[in-house]
Design an enzyme around this catalytic site. Structure first.
Site, mmCIF file in Angstrom:
data_model
loop_
_atom_site.group_PDB
_atom_site.id
_atom_site.type_symbol
_atom_site.label_atom_id
_atom_site.label_comp_id
_atom_site.label_asym_id
_atom_site.label_seq_id
_atom_site.Cartn_x
_atom_site.Cartn_y
_atom_site.Cartn_z
ATOM 1 N N LYS A 81 -4.398 -0.574 -13.812
ATOM 2 C CA LYS A 81 -4.630 -0.544 -12.358
ATOM 3 C C LYS A 81 -3.490 0.192 -11.646
ATOM 4 O O LYS A 81 -3.718 0.945 -10.692
ATOM 5 C CB LYS A 81 -4.752 -1.974 -11.821
ATOM 6 C CG LYS A 81 -4.847 -2.080 -10.286
ATOM 7 C CD LYS A 81 -6.030 -1.296 -9.722
ATOM 8 C CE LYS A 81 -6.402 -1.669 -8.298
ATOM 9 N NZ LYS A 81 -5.372 -1.469 -7.299
ATOM 10 N N GLU A 133 -4.447 7.878 -7.679
ATOM 11 C CA GLU A 133 -4.977 7.893 -6.303
ATOM 12 C C GLU A 133 -3.991 8.594 -5.366
ATOM 13 O O GLU A 133 -4.387 9.426 -4.538
ATOM 14 C CB GLU A 133 -5.210 6.450 -5.864
ATOM 15 C CG GLU A 133 -5.786 6.245 -4.498
ATOM 16 C CD GLU A 133 -5.867 4.751 -4.167
ATOM 17 O OE1 GLU A 133 -5.345 4.354 -3.107
ATOM 18 O OE2 GLU A 133 -6.443 3.983 -4.971
#
Length: 481
Positions: free
Chosen positions: A184, A191
């Site tokens: 994650k 991102e």
């Protein structure tokens, strides 16, 4: 009251509320709890009205309402709050019960908690949850890791509530210990990189004189091609957005915030010795943006090139920008997967890289068609050492690299900062260079610090040269560089 809840969720901020409602929609009975009990009451009266969600007035009450083995998901602020809840829960639980941390915890904390709870016979899962408030409500990307025995117990719930891509769940078991939260973290770093690349493309277009409507049209076109993704889509929407004063974007202050997960990725890259340069530049770009007052002052004093951004064939150059963005994106993901591979080696995680790409295909912020190409690459070769070496991505860069170089070179000549686009190109050129100038660097280290070096053809044998004729012949033990 008899125990009837399938799972409990602690933490009723918007993400928590939306996950509860998502689980309820999929037929699971959820017990909702919040440290402030009034928040539970308000949730049951409003958002959860008419559902099968039940509330709890205390942790003991919550535990009593759960079916065995109990499954409790924490959606609270990362750090001490997670440890505090675990400490309160453990005395109330039975061996084989499961605690799930769905927050943005550091993966080392998750690994520590796995070890601590293993000794207490409580199963522990650290799960990445991506997709924001909307994803939590309608289908997030979920990245669970921790005690593998917990997976069969939570799999039906997780794979029901997660996003689906081509009818496959965007959730699979990642690995032991802190693997889920590590993956994650890398997702969040990627991102950062994707967002920075898009911002640089936007700044070049702006310098070329495109209106927001024209830029939106270009992003719309890209979103129907290989750059099809959530972030390209929302960029189009942002560029098109107007309020009663006109376009909003130009009125937003150019200082970017960050919550730290991109920084964690960059720090991990340094710790594992992996050149995740693009994410690093994306983090530093946010830091630079925060120096607004200094930049305003510097803009009045520091000179740049006396040329305006101008091209003879605008449609052709916009196509160059698209290719530059795509090639840089390939490098960013290649670097992210390099980091996961190295961490897996160090931590004995058996990561399924194609599965990770599939988990990111839907529900999360970086969801894109591109991730399907990554999944295909690892399906073709599960042992692939670097995405850049896959035939599909090799061909994509072969097609786009001239455009990439044109964009970076022109941006430099025009004085437009493109740290992510340029570092991606530098990495690509470095990675494909058989002999880098690190031989000189090693000689320098040996000259001033007697750090020794290896000779070509004699790898594994470290030698020292007395470069000036006045030093000794021993290697350094205290001076490190």
């Amino acid at each position: 009251m008899s125990a009837k809840a399938d799972i409990a969720l602690i933490g009723l901020a918007v993400m928590g509320q939306n996950l509860v409602l998502n689980m309820n929609d999929k037929g699971f009975v959820v017990c909702a709890y919040n440290r402030t009990v009034e928040k539970v009451n308000q949730f049951l009266k409003n958002e959860a009205k008419g559902t099968n969600v039940i509330g709890a007035t205390s942790l003991q009450d919550m535990v009593n309402k759960l079916k065995l083995p109990r499954k409790i998901m924490l959606l609270v602020k990362a750090g001490s709050a997670v440890d505090d809840f675990i400490q309160q829960l453990v005395p109330l639980l039975s061996p084989g019960d499961v605690i799930i941390d769905g927050g943005n915890s550091e993966y080392q904390d998750t690994a520590r908690r796995c070890d601590e709870l293993r000794a207490k016979k409580i199963l522990y899962v650290g799960s990445g949850v991506s997709g924001g408030e909307e994803g939590a409500r309608h289908g997030p990307s979920l990245m669970p890791g921790g005690h593998p025995e917990a997976w069969p117990l939570i799999q039906p719930i997780f794979q029901s509530i997660c996003a689906k891509a081509d009818k496959e769940p965007c959730c699979e078991w990642v690995g032991e210990g802190g693997a889920g939260h590590f993956v994650k973290m890398v997702h969040n770093g990627i991102e950062y990189g994707d967002m920075q690349l898009i911002c640089e493309a936007y700044q070049i277009m702006k310098a070329l004189g495109l209106s927001q409507a024209e830029m939106a049209t270009e992003f719309e076109k890209w979103n129907s091609e290989e750059l099809d993704s959530f972030l390209i889509e929302i960029t189009r929407d942002i560029l098109n957005y107007q309020d009663d004063r006109g376009y909003l974007l130009e009125r937003i202050r150019d200082t970017a915030g960050q919550k730290g997960t991109g920084k964690w990725t960059a720090i991990s890259a340094l710790q594992y010795g992996v050149p995740v340069t693009l994410i690093g530049e994306a983090v530093f770009s946010r830091c630079l943006s925060a120096l607004k007052d200094e930049r305003v002052a510097a803009s009045k004093q520091l000179k740049g090139p006396n040329v305006n951004a101008k091209v003879e064939d605008l449609p052709k150059f916009l196509n160059h920008i698209k290719h530059a963005l795509y090639c840089s994106k390939i490098v960013s993901y290649a670097q992210g997967f390099m980091l996961m591979r190295e961490a897996a080696k160090e931590n004995n995680w058996n990561l399924n890289y194609g599965g990770i790409a599939l988990m990111w295909r839907g529900g999360c912020i970086i969801r894109s068609v591109f991730l399907g190409n990554i999944k295909d690459a690892y399906t073709r070769n599960p042992q692939l050492s670097n995405l850049l070496l896959d035939d599909f991505f090799k061909k994509a860069i072969e097609v786009g690299q001239n455009s990439w170089r044109q964009v970076v070179a022109n941006a430099f000549l025009w004085g437009i900062p493109v740290p992510a686009l340029s570092t991606a190109l530098s990495f690509y050129d470095g990675y494909r260079t058989e002999k880098l100038p690190a031989n000189l660097l090693q000689a320098q280290r040996d000259y001033f610090g007697a750090h020794t070096y290896e000779l070509l053809g004699a790898e594994g044998k470290f030698v020292h040269t007395n470069w000036t004729g006045t030093g000794g012949n021993v290697s350094a033990s205290t001076y490190q560089a």
